[in-house]
Design an enzyme around this catalytic site. Structure first.
Site, PDB file in Angstrom:
ATOM      1  N   LYS A   1     -35.614 -15.874 -77.537  1.00  0.00           N
ATOM      2  CA  LYS A   1     -34.634 -15.554 -76.494  1.00  0.00           C
ATOM      3  C   LYS A   1     -34.246 -14.077 -76.558  1.00  0.00           C
ATOM      4  O   LYS A   1     -33.089 -13.720 -76.397  1.00  0.00           O
ATOM      5  CB  LYS A   1     -33.403 -16.435 -76.663  1.00  0.00           C
ATOM      6  CG  LYS A   1     -33.707 -17.909 -76.504  1.00  0.00           C
ATOM      7  CD  LYS A   1     -32.460 -18.758 -76.637  1.00  0.00           C
ATOM      8  CE  LYS A   1     -32.739 -20.234 -76.584  1.00  0.00           C
ATOM      9  NZ  LYS A   1     -33.516 -20.720 -75.502  1.00  0.00           N
ATOM     10  N   CYS A   2     -35.224 -13.234 -76.769  1.00  0.00           N
ATOM     11  CA  CYS A   2     -35.012 -11.803 -76.965  1.00  0.00           C
ATOM     12  C   CYS A   2     -35.623 -11.037 -75.792  1.00  0.00           C
ATOM     13  O   CYS A   2     -36.586 -11.499 -75.169  1.00  0.00           O
ATOM     14  CB  CYS A   2     -35.686 -11.391 -78.279  1.00  0.00           C
ATOM     15  SG  CYS A   2     -35.686  -9.632 -78.645  1.00  0.00           S
ATOM     16  N   GLY A   3     -35.103  -9.868 -75.515  1.00  0.00           N
ATOM     17  CA  GLY A   3     -35.687  -9.030 -74.484  1.00  0.00           C
ATOM     18  C   GLY A   3     -37.125  -8.631 -74.797  1.00  0.00           C
ATOM     19  O   GLY A   3     -37.888  -8.284 -73.896  1.00  0.00           O
TER      20      GLY A   3
END
Length: 159
Positions: A35-37
């Site tokens: 769930k990271c950029g």
């Protein structure tokens, strides 16, 4: 002299992988999060794995929840997410800590061998990458902002 062969990695389900079995390959060790950029980098990591895998290259992904809680799932959930969304075929290890008192010994060694900017050792964010040569030694550290495709030339030199 310490090499990657001196370490093990926990696998989802509680088994362990002997990293001594990886000596002779060029490795890219990456702390990851779903769930990271930077999560879209999974596409680039998979592309590297497919392009160079037959020549003795492998990506080792270590999910980590230490940065913004961006890897909250279980090992099974992480694996399912990566296969469904990115078609990953390289190994996903069990979740690890890469900083602090609970950090995985492999990451203690990686950070010592290849410090970050101005000699800092801590991992700053998800998708920090370490390139390991066939001899099991750390060659270079890459920042989370370094896209996997930008590492291809360094991988080719080692293959």
């Amino acid at each position: 002299m310490t090499t990657i062969a001196d370490f093990t990695a926990d696998l989802p389900g509680g088994k362990q992988a002997k990293l001594a079995d990886k000596v002779g390959k060029v490795l890219l060790v990456v702390n990851t999060a779903s769930k990271c950029g930077f999560t879209p980098q999974y596409d680039g990591l998979e592309a590297l794995h497919k392009k160079y895998g037959a020549q003795g290259f492998e990506v080792l992904a270590f999910p980590c929840n230490q940065f913004g809680g961006q890897e909250p799932g279980s090992a099974d959930q992480i694996e399912e997410f990566c296969k469904v969304n990115f078609g990953l075929s390289f190994p996903l290890m069990a979740k690890v800590e890469v900083n602090g008192p609970g950090e995985d010994p492999l990451y203690s060694w990686l950070k010592k061998e290849a410090p970050g900017l101005m000699g800092t050792r801590s991992i700053k964010w998800n998708f920090t990458k370490f390139l390991i040569g066939r001899d099991g030694q750390v060659v270079r550290r890459y920042a989370p902002t370094d896209k996997p495709e930008s590492i291809a030339k360094d991988i080719e030199k080692l293959l």
